[in-house]
Design an enzyme around this catalytic site. Structure first.
Site, PDB file in Angstrom:
ATOM      1  N   GLY A 189     -13.855  25.326  24.974  1.00  0.00           N
ATOM      2  CA  GLY A 189     -13.603  23.977  24.482  1.00  0.00           C
ATOM      3  C   GLY A 189     -14.783  23.054  24.698  1.00  0.00           C
ATOM      4  N   ASN A 190     -15.602  23.339  25.726  1.00  0.00           N
ATOM      5  CA  ASN A 190     -16.782  22.524  25.988  1.00  0.00           C
ATOM      6  C   ASN A 190     -17.847  22.683  24.911  1.00  0.00           C
ATOM      7  OD1 ASN A 190     -15.991  21.270  28.409  1.00  0.00           O
ATOM      8  ND2 ASN A 190     -16.446  23.115  29.566  1.00  0.00           N
ATOM      9  N   LYS A 225      -6.233  25.424  36.235  1.00  0.00           N
ATOM     10  CA  LYS A 225      -6.880  25.192  34.955  1.00  0.00           C
ATOM     11  C   LYS A 225      -7.402  23.766  34.852  1.00  0.00           C
ATOM     12  CE  LYS A 225      -8.146  25.931  30.698  1.00  0.00           C
ATOM     13  NZ  LYS A 225      -9.301  26.790  30.404  1.00  0.00           N
ATOM     14  N   LYS A 241      -7.829  30.536  28.055  1.00  0.00           N
ATOM     15  CA  LYS A 241      -8.140  31.117  26.745  1.00  0.00           C
ATOM     16  C   LYS A 241      -8.845  32.460  26.860  1.00  0.00           C
ATOM     17  CE  LYS A 241     -12.789  30.426  25.701  1.00  0.00           C
ATOM     18  NZ  LYS A 241     -13.246  30.111  27.012  1.00  0.00           N
ATOM     19  N   LYS A 275     -13.672  34.173  33.153  1.00  0.00           N
ATOM     20  CA  LYS A 275     -14.393  34.856  32.079  1.00  0.00           C
ATOM     21  C   LYS A 275     -14.744  36.280  32.482  1.00  0.00           C
ATOM     22  CE  LYS A 275     -16.378  30.729  29.930  1.00  0.00           C
ATOM     23  NZ  LYS A 275     -15.298  29.878  30.420  1.00  0.00           N
TER      24      LYS A 275
END
Length: 375
Positions: free
Chosen positions: A53-54, A157, A245, A306
């Site tokens: 999103g960044n 989160k 995500k 990640k």
């Protein structure tokens, strides 16, 4: 209104240069010979690509639709280049956007805010991809979670903007937020349960099977979190959470039998001793090596998930020869060729389960909401 129109004119001019930009990406992808590329001799691959999103909120810029459109227009040629030769499924984060919506609408629950952010980001991405010659189809995706899991006892989160210590403490006391450190700053955190079931999966498979020219945008923000009512499992109800995500992207890649899962960041691959003179970047590593060295563990709200998601896809996929990769958004085409970023795969036999990129020095330390991992 005039400022808005001027911004859109600038974006339109930028989009007209897509052909030259994609050519530059292609040139980049042909400059060096990879040592560990798993692209299977030019075979068309099915790739799930996760964008943070960044990526739609650049450092120092306000989170506005104009800025999101500008960032998306810069991102689109990179994704369009991949879509020329591979079958793509795109997923994206929503941390900054859903946090901003939560500030505007305090009465709304995070499942509803997540759905709103998916519509907003899906629109921006599909518009920019269309200008790059790619038809993208955003699918509002519901993802089943366990509403009684441990994730609700320890929120992890990050959502919304960063705050200084004093402001963060005031917000925590006045609004009842859970606040945690994010580098030198502080951010709000919310529960992030694991994804158990992707409900619109059949729709994605149908698109891929019957229209190879369409790029699905799926599981935005990790998907809209829902739970099955215990007394009636066919009944769904929203859950106050934001799913990671990257974890959902890994599950999506497994379910779609993807060949590769790419996590695009703004900080490159996985580095050892990042920010120090002796820093070095991994070219490829096994899940065992990453787990043993604790890569990304120092960043449990950003790079940690990640690395774990990349490991999960490689270990849980039923296909042989699959791989994950973590790398910079601007290097997406080169990542697939094995020339940039870090590959995670089972068959790294040399170097005790890791290969280091030669001739690479560590990047300068910089402020980032999405810092590179450290081995």
């Amino acid at each position: 209104m005039i400022a808005h129109q001027r911004a859109l004119i600038r974006i339109s001019k930028a989009r007209c240069s897509f052909s030259t930009k994609t050519g530059a990406v292609a040139d980049l992808a042909s400059k060096s010979t990879p040592t560990s590329s798993p692209t299977q001799n030019g075979k068309k691959l099915r790739l799930v690509v996760a964008v943070g999103g960044n990526a739609l909120q650049r450092r120092g810029e306000r989170l506005t639709i104009e800025n999101m459109l500008k960032a998306a227009s810069d991102m689109a040629p990179v994704l369009a280049e991949l879509a020329k030769t591979h079958e793509l499924v795109l997923t994206h984060g929503n941390g900054p956007q859903v946090g901003e919506l939560a500030l505007e609408r305090a009465a709304a629950t995070f499942d509803v805010l997540g759905a709103e952010s998916c519509g907003q980001i899906g629109y921006v991405l599909s518009q920019s991809l269309a200008s790059a010659g790619v038809t993208a189809v955003p699918i509002l995706t519901q993802v089943v979670v366990d509403q009684y899991s441990e994730a609700f006892k320890d929120p992890t989160k990050y959502v919304g903007p960063i705050y200084g210590k004093v402001e963060a403490q005031a917000l925590q006391q006045s609004l009842g937020w859970t606040i945690k450190p994010d580098g030198e700053y502080f951010r709000r955190v919310v529960p992030s349960p694991l994804p158990l079931e992707i409900l619109q999966l059949d729709a994605v498979k149908t698109l891929l099977e019957h229209n190879h020219k369409v790029l699905p945008i799926v599981c935005g923000g990790g998907g809209v979190p829902v739970a099955r009512v215990p007394a009636c499992p066919t009944t769904l109800q929203g859950v106050e959470a934001v799913i990671d995500k990257d974890a959902c992207g890994a599950k999506l890649a497994v379910e779609l039998e993807a060949d590769g899962y790419i996590i695009l960041t703004d900080g490159g691959g996985i580095w050892e001793n990042f920010g120090k003179p002796e820093a070095r970047e991994m070219e490829a590593a096994t899940p065992e090596y990453l787990r043993g060295t604790g890569a990304g563990k120092k960043y449990p709200g950003s790079m940690g998930p990640k690395v774990q998601a990349a490991i999960d896809f490689v270990e849980k996929s039923k296909k042989s020869g699959v791989w994950s990769a973590i790398g910079d958004l601007k290097d997406a085409a080169a990542i697939v060729e094995g020339k940039e970023g870090t590959y995670i795969k089972e068959d790294v036999k040399e170097g005790g389960g890791v290969i280091w990129r030669s001739g690479r020095s560590g990047p300068p330390r910089k402020e980032s909401h999405d810092p590179p991992a450290r081995a």
